[in-house]
Design a protein around this motif. Sequence first.
Motif, PDB file in Angstrom:
ATOM      1  N   GLN A  62       0.822  -1.206   0.000  1.00  7.54           N
ATOM      2  CA  GLN A  62       0.000   0.000   0.000  1.00  7.54           C
ATOM      3  C   GLN A  62       0.856   1.257   0.000  1.00  7.54           C
ATOM      4  O   GLN A  62       0.554   2.230  -0.688  1.00  7.54           O
ATOM      5  CB  GLN A  62      -0.934   0.002   1.228  1.00  7.54           C
ATOM      6  N   ARG A  63       1.970   1.227   0.741  1.00  9.13           N
ATOM      7  CA  ARG A  63       2.850   2.394   0.785  1.00  9.13           C
ATOM      8  C   ARG A  63       3.440   2.685  -0.599  1.00  9.13           C
ATOM      9  O   ARG A  63       3.530   3.833  -1.029  1.00  9.13           O
ATOM     10  CB  ARG A  63       3.968   2.152   1.801  1.00  9.13           C
ATOM     11  N   VAL A  64       3.846   1.633  -1.301  1.00  9.33           N
ATOM     12  CA  VAL A  64       4.373   1.822  -2.654  1.00  9.33           C
ATOM     13  C   VAL A  64       3.302   2.416  -3.561  1.00  9.33           C
ATOM     14  O   VAL A  64       3.562   3.354  -4.332  1.00  9.33           O
ATOM     15  CB  VAL A  64       4.893   0.487  -3.233  1.00  9.33           C
ATOM     16  N   MET A  65       2.093   1.913  -3.479  1.00 16.14           N
ATOM     17  CA  MET A  65       1.014   2.411  -4.329  1.00 16.14           C
ATOM     18  C   MET A  65       0.717   3.884  -4.053  1.00 16.14           C
ATOM     19  O   MET A  65       0.349   4.638  -4.950  1.00 16.14           O
ATOM     20  CB  MET A  65      -0.247   1.574  -4.116  1.00 16.14           C
ATOM     21  N   GLU A  66       0.910   4.297  -2.826  1.00 19.15           N
ATOM     22  CA  GLU A  66       0.616   5.681  -2.451  1.00 19.15           C
ATOM     23  C   GLU A  66       1.725   6.646  -2.859  1.00 19.15           C
ATOM     24  O   GLU A  66       1.457   7.795  -3.212  1.00 19.15           O
ATOM     25  CB  GLU A  66       0.413   5.779  -0.935  1.00 19.15           C
ATOM     26  N   ARG A  67       3.007   6.182  -2.821  1.00 17.45           N
ATOM     27  CA  ARG A  67       4.100   7.147  -2.933  1.00 17.45           C
ATOM     28  C   ARG A  67       5.205   6.787  -3.922  1.00 17.45           C
ATOM     29  O   ARG A  67       5.936   7.679  -4.353  1.00 17.45           O
ATOM     30  CB  ARG A  67       4.773   7.330  -1.559  1.00 17.45           C
ATOM     31  N   TYR A  68       5.376   5.510  -4.271  1.00 14.18           N
ATOM     32  CA  TYR A  68       6.609   5.102  -4.931  1.00 14.18           C
ATOM     33  C   TYR A  68       6.386   4.322  -6.220  1.00 14.18           C
ATOM     34  O   TYR A  68       7.149   3.421  -6.540  1.00 14.18           O
ATOM     35  CB  TYR A  68       7.467   4.284  -3.960  1.00 14.18           C
TER      36      TYR A  68
END
Length: 392
Positions: free
Chosen positions: A363-369
């Motif tokens: 989820q963090r990758v999808m949001e920012r990276y």
Amino acid sequence: MAHIAWLGKKSPFCGNVTYGLSTTEALRRRGHQTSFIHFDNPGSPASSTTSLLANDPDVSLPYLVKSQVYTIPSPRAQRELRESLERLRPDLVHASLTLSPLDFRLPELCQQLGVPLVATFHPAFDAGLRNLTAGTQQLTYQLYAPALARYDRVIVFSELQADVLARLGVSEDRLAVIPNGVDQQLWAPPCSMPAAPRTDAIRCQVEERLGKERIFLYMGRVSTEKNVEALLKAWKLVNPPGCRLVIVGDGPLRTTLQNAHGNNSVIWWGYESDLETRVALMQAAEVFVLPSLVEGLSLALLEAMASGCACVATDAGADGEVLADGAGIVLSTQGVTTQLRTLLPVLRDQPVLTAELGQRARQRVMERYTLNRNIDALEQLYRGLLVTPVAA
């Protein structure tokens, strides 16, 4: 659309190579023209598909020494670079810096040609200067700062990295924080989308070699700054039953560490050149561990996060920032073996925890990276330079 002359690396394999190839391919998909200029001795096997012809998509420059860390060009490389840029007439030059003497000559060369110059500055760092390796990397930043101050824009991967360069004299208005990004469709959990027959076959081969145990994975260089020995020491002390540690990569310490830490629960995979196999390895892993002493922003970490691995990394470079607020487990660069000795049994005994951490990482990758976000920011930076005159 712009014509970008990209100066970077195609070999040997490292994060800089991945960054250059994935970024130029994404720019081409969006309609930009890219000319890839890289170090490759004419006449070597790797240069058989390149030439100095104007209509060739790649331009090769001669070198004396080339490694994953630095490049020493041949005496005629600067002249050939200038001739290539004069022939190609790009709208903009983007140098994915290879730690080469040419890096210091580029600002003057591009100023003479009247072409905006962008750098991506990759060297790892640890803002805390908590170890000898971090101090050595800090010297690299000190050496490069005066030259970077003459580039029109310098891309870094985190605010921490920008702060380091700003303290060393690089004007803040020349610094652009654009984090690395990964293709979230390529690097994805194995059940997220149907696989092609070849992909399925590769997955089966990887799973057959790894066996049925739960997989803890390291992927990257086997070198001092990556601190793989700390991970191996902790693994030997814990020796978690039903689990295997897989070391994917090569480097100057591989033979020494393999001889000292070879056992049935550690698989020394070695360097893996095939992209689909690397993807399959990430998808097979439950936990990804990155024990580095210094980092920039690790592409391998982002790939593991996108693949749904529970991720453990030190707070070197920007990696701690990436995993902050529950997206993973962050270690100090000091006492890595001790921390992992405590943590590995917890990860072994709590599969629900590792599954949750994997979901949060994705989820963090999808949001920012994601790579799309990276290219959006890059295009915006290019537009600003091509429309607005650059300050001297």
